[in-house]
Design a protein around this motif. Structure first.
Motif, PDB file in Angstrom:
ATOM      1  N   GLY A  35      -4.139  33.328 -15.943  1.00  0.00           N
ATOM      2  CA  GLY A  35      -3.474  32.270 -16.705  1.00  0.00           C
ATOM      3  C   GLY A  35      -2.695  32.976 -18.000  1.00  0.00           C
ATOM      4  N   MET A  36      -3.181  34.103 -18.457  1.00  0.00           N
ATOM      5  CA  MET A  36      -2.749  34.893 -19.508  1.00  0.00           C
ATOM      6  C   MET A  36      -1.961  36.030 -19.248  1.00  0.00           C
ATOM      7  N   LEU A  37      -1.878  36.716 -18.314  1.00  0.00           N
ATOM      8  CA  LEU A  37      -1.059  37.841 -18.090  1.00  0.00           C
ATOM      9  C   LEU A  37       0.058  37.359 -17.071  1.00  0.00           C
ATOM     10  N   ALA A  38       1.114  37.751 -17.402  1.00  0.00           N
ATOM     11  CA  ALA A  38       2.483  37.402 -16.616  1.00  0.00           C
ATOM     12  C   ALA A  38       2.496  38.157 -15.317  1.00  0.00           C
ATOM     13  N   ASP A  39       1.980  39.545 -15.429  1.00  0.00           N
ATOM     14  CA  ASP A  39       2.123  40.501 -14.256  1.00  0.00           C
ATOM     15  C   ASP A  39       0.698  40.433 -13.543  1.00  0.00           C
ATOM     16  N   PHE A  40       0.060  39.349 -13.628  1.00  0.00           N
ATOM     17  CA  PHE A  40      -1.344  39.415 -12.796  1.00  0.00           C
ATOM     18  C   PHE A  40      -1.580  37.927 -12.291  1.00  0.00           C
ATOM     19  N   ALA A  41      -1.690  37.963 -11.046  1.00  0.00           N
ATOM     20  CA  ALA A  41      -1.795  36.913 -10.518  1.00  0.00           C
ATOM     21  C   ALA A  41      -2.646  36.615  -8.936  1.00  0.00           C
ATOM     22  N   LEU A  42      -3.651  35.587  -9.217  1.00  0.00           N
ATOM     23  CA  LEU A  42      -4.498  35.267  -8.227  1.00  0.00           C
ATOM     24  C   LEU A  42      -4.323  33.778  -7.789  1.00  0.00           C
ATOM     25  N   PRO A  43      -3.533  33.525  -6.984  1.00  0.00           N
ATOM     26  CA  PRO A  43      -2.971  32.035  -6.703  1.00  0.00           C
ATOM     27  C   PRO A  43      -4.132  31.259  -6.081  1.00  0.00           C
ATOM     28  N   GLU A  44      -4.891  31.955  -5.117  1.00  0.00           N
ATOM     29  CA  GLU A  44      -5.771  31.288  -4.208  1.00  0.00           C
ATOM     30  C   GLU A  44      -7.151  31.142  -4.969  1.00  0.00           C
ATOM     31  N   TRP A  45      -8.000  30.117  -4.786  1.00  0.00           N
ATOM     32  CA  TRP A  45      -9.203  29.961  -5.447  1.00  0.00           C
ATOM     33  C   TRP A  45     -10.238  30.817  -5.145  1.00  0.00           C
ATOM     34  N   TRP A  46     -10.155  31.469  -3.889  1.00  0.00           N
ATOM     35  CA  TRP A  46     -11.174  32.316  -3.436  1.00  0.00           C
ATOM     36  C   TRP A  46     -10.875  33.741  -3.902  1.00  0.00           C
ATOM     37  N   GLN A  47      -9.597  34.098  -4.287  1.00  0.00           N
ATOM     38  CA  GLN A  47      -9.193  35.516  -4.690  1.00  0.00           C
ATOM     39  C   GLN A  47     -10.081  36.048  -5.849  1.00  0.00           C
ATOM     40  N   PRO A  48     -10.149  35.350  -6.875  1.00  0.00           N
ATOM     41  CA  PRO A  48     -11.131  36.006  -8.036  1.00  0.00           C
ATOM     42  C   PRO A  48     -12.359  36.520  -7.552  1.00  0.00           C
ATOM     43  N   THR A  49     -12.910  35.511  -6.900  1.00  0.00           N
ATOM     44  CA  THR A  49     -14.458  35.842  -6.098  1.00  0.00           C
ATOM     45  C   THR A  49     -14.479  37.254  -5.104  1.00  0.00           C
ATOM     46  N   VAL A  50     -13.495  37.222  -4.513  1.00  0.00           N
ATOM     47  CA  VAL A  50     -13.467  38.305  -3.587  1.00  0.00           C
ATOM     48  C   VAL A  50     -13.068  39.762  -4.322  1.00  0.00           C
ATOM     49  N   PHE A  51     -12.087  39.406  -5.149  1.00  0.00           N
ATOM     50  CA  PHE A  51     -11.588  40.630  -6.230  1.00  0.00           C
ATOM     51  C   PHE A  51     -12.504  41.327  -6.906  1.00  0.00           C
ATOM     52  N   ALA A  52     -13.342  40.169  -7.569  1.00  0.00           N
ATOM     53  CA  ALA A  52     -14.601  40.604  -8.128  1.00  0.00           C
ATOM     54  C   ALA A  52     -15.439  41.635  -7.623  1.00  0.00           C
ATOM     55  N   LEU A  53     -15.720  41.046  -6.259  1.00  0.00           N
ATOM     56  CA  LEU A  53     -16.837  41.912  -5.648  1.00  0.00           C
ATOM     57  C   LEU A  53     -16.114  43.210  -5.046  1.00  0.00           C
TER      58      LEU A  53
END
Length: 691
Positions: A35-53
């Protein structure tokens, strides 16, 4: 289930809980960054969890492998390169997870910094010791590889807290500023004692004596050598290398596989880093020692370390600025100016190099090195500028003690057993700087008395202190009335028909007057007359500079002066004279109040090859426990008088008691004896090896 199995299960549970917590928090942070960075996007709900892993796998598995190749980039950029490389890795991950957008490298680096900050915060809040996890994994690998010989002697860590005096240690233990060492002393695992420094109570003489067993001809942190027209400086790499060449015989305390971290000299160690006498650019092949990168690898392998260190450094800069403003507003005396680049230089010693040193020591323990020496410089640096027991300085002491506790815990998990010895190279005496107190530096004073150009002697804060003329009035009154020794010197000089020789030519070293060089080292000033070869005697000084000695001994900032005479070395004070060879005193003993060992230490210094023509020690007051250093410091050292002469030594209680220790060479013999007692072999040395 045994108690040991229960402990392993509990520790394993903590590790799993920590990893899960970090994973969840990183996922939350990624969602916030979306939500803060215009050049960074994880539009789906599951993406932050998988990306963090996936990022966790990158930083824990792939990144250490990459760093083995890219370590120089991380080291020479002080960690900034680590974030660039990790950012590139994170940018690559964005192509693996469908729908994730990381537009450029700058955005990727910002994400890496934010995620690393989360890891640092979790470790700090939960007081999780990264070293414990690291050492447990390493120890298991070591045992599986068949390492670990129980019959080998325990290793020794020599941890030096630069400048921390014995009396300050005792009060810090009492007041809770050294909780780790206080715990050792209370439980009886360690013993604390003091040791008496040489006349030159500074790091160069003390460390060279400790590590190499000799500090002959080291007169200060810097001194003048007349035969070369050169000022030696312990903190200059080329000079430090030359000093070590003169004193090393290949049998230093660290010979035979030891390590030297963040000091002046190597002690003949095979592994060095941040060591002045072994700077790679100047001495890359001088001894064939390895500049082992294991400690740097331990540090930079985890980007959390860098974030934590940088954060702590920023806090320390703000703490220094705040303390300086508060001290100035309160009118605290003595004080010195603490602006400019100093807040950043302070953070470099109190935080950045400290953390690098600790990581290097951890690498040394993992490698099983027999003896490791490290110097923690932070306290000495802060004490110079703020005072020896003011809040700023004691805060640094607490931080160093915390790191020593960390090393103590890590040592319990190392493949080799280790004993911890904590010591200091000298103490510190507090006082109002000579130049600020009396309106001119000692260099300007000697230059004026020797016929040099007047002026330019105003102290750094001479215009700010209240009533600066009062110091001059006191000086003038005492000089005019004069003490008995000053009056006698004036009478002797007045009856001489000898006159000053013509002006000498300029040399490589600046002169305070024609043919006169003055070099200061804390509470000692050294005067050399360059027109004369060898040692210039009292009679020559009286004839050529008739006002010099009388004015010096009568000066309220001068304690005593060493000079050679026809009857041998003489110590001149305001109210008395001491002939060192015979021990005869006329009037009051000029060394009264400087300790029972003062005469012997001065006599030894008088015999040094490069002993200057005059050696001036500042005046110490036992009533106020202060002296005015010749350098612009609040807390200083380098001579005799007060706490600067008493270092401390905290050692395991099962080692033989050292008895009284006078001089750094004696300290070397004590530590060498401990190594022999523990079963370490005597080093062969270069001469024996060549036979």
């Amino acid at each position: 289930m045994t108690e040991e199995e229960s402990g392993r299960l509990l520790r394993g549970g903590r590790v799993v809980a920590r990893l899960f917590l970090v994973w969840v928090l990183v996922a939350v942070v990624l969602h916030v960054l979306d939500g803060m960075l215009a050049d960074f996007a994880l539009p789906e709900w599951w993406q932050p969890t998988v990306f963090a892993l996936l990022y966790g796998v990158l930083s824990a598995v792939v990144w250490p492998l990459v760093l083995r190749v890219a370590l120089p980039v991380a080291v020479f950029t002080l960690g900034i390169g680590s974030f660039l490389l990790l950012g590139a890795g994170l940018l690559a991950l964005s192509f693996v997870v469908p729908g994730v957008v990381v537009a450029n490298l700058r955005t990727a680096v910002l994400v890496v910094v934010a995620v690393s900050a989360v890891g640092a915060l979790v470790s700090s809040v939960l007081a999780i010791d990264e070293d414990e996890l690291f050492f447990r994994r390493a120890a298991r690998r070591f045992r599986r590889a068949g390492g670990g010989d129980e019959s080998e002697p325990p290793g020794v860590l020599l941890l030096q807290i630069d400048g921390l005096g014995y009396d300050t240690v005792r009060r810090a233990v009492r007041d809770g500023d050294l909780p780790t060492m206080a715990g050792w002393l209370v439980e009886g695992s360690h013993v604390v004692t003091d040791w008496h420094c040489d006349w030159s109570s500074q790091t160069g003489a003390s460390v060279c004596g400790l590590l190499h067993g000799s500090n002959e001809d080291i007169l200060g942190f810097r001194w003048y050598e007349k035969d070369r027209d050169h000022v030696m400086a312990c903190a200059h790499p080329a000079d430090a290398a030359e000093i070590e060449r003169r004193h090393s015989d290949g049998r230093g305390l660290l010979a035979g596989g030891g390590a030297a971290r963040s000091g002046l000299f190597t002690g003949d160690a095979d592994h060095t880093s941040m060591t002045m006498s072994a700077v790679p650019l100047l001495t890359p092949a001088r001894r064939g020692r390895s500049r082992n990168a294991a400690g740097y690898y331990v540090y930079f392998a985890n980007p959390v370390n860098l974030v934590r260190t940088v954060g702590a450094a920023v806090v320390d800069v703000l703490r220094e600025v705040t303390a300086s403003v508060r001290q100035r507003r309160a009118g605290v005396r003595p004080r010195v100016k603490r602006g400019g680049v100093y807040p950043f230089a302070r953070a470099a010693t109190t935080v950045i190099t400290r953390d690098l040193v600790v990581s290097s020591i951890i690498g040394d323990m993992l490698a099983g090195r027999p003896v490791v020496y490290a110097d923690f410089l932070g306290y000495d640096e802060v004490a110079h500028h703020t005072g020896i027991e003011r809040y700023d300085a004691l805060a640094v002491v607490r931080a160093i003690d915390q790191q020593i506790g960390r090393l103590h815990r890590a040592a319990r998990l190392a493949p080799r057993r280790y004993r911890l010895v904590v010591l200091s190279d000298h103490g510190v005496t507090q006082g109002w700087a000579f130049a600020d107190r009396f309106g001119e530096s000692v260099e300007a004073l000697v230059g004026r008395l020797c016929g040099g150009a007047s002026g330019g002697g105003e102290g750094r804060e001479g215009r700010e202190k209240a009533g600066p003329a009062n110091g001059w009035q006191l000086d003038a009154a005492l000089a005019e009335a004069g003490g008995p020794i000053g009056r006698a010197l004036r009478v002797r000089a007045g009856t001489s028909d000898r006159h000053r020789t013509p002006e000498g030519g300029p040399g490589a070293v600046a002169r305070v007057a024609p043919g006169v060089v003055v070099v200061v080292s804390g509470h000692v000033a050294m005067v050399s007359f360059t027109e004369h070869g060898g040692r210039v005697g009292l009679e020559t000084v009286e004839a050529e500079f008739p006002e010099l000695l009388p004015a010096l001994v009568d000066h309220p900032g001068v304690g005593f002066v060493l000079v050679r005479s026809g009857d041998g070395p003489v110590v001149l004070g305001r109210d008395g004279v001491l002939w060192l060879e015979s021990g005869e005193v006329r009037g009051e003993d000029p060394l009264a109040g400087y300790g029972e060992h003062a005469a012997a230490l001065i006599r030894r210094t008088d015999g040094f090859l490069h002993c200057p023509d005059l050696l001036i020690n500042s005046r110490y007051s036992a009533v106020t426990d202060d002296a005015s250093p010749f350098e612009v410091h609040v807390g200083s050292h380098g001579g005799l008088g007060g706490g600067q002469s008493r270092g401390f030594l905290v050692y395991p209680a099962d080692l033989p008691a050292p008895g009284e220790i006078v001089g750094a060479e004696a300290l070397h013999r004590v530590v060498r004896g401990w190594l022999t007692y523990l079963g370490h072999p005597e080093p062969v040395g270069r001469e024996a090896a060549a036979r």
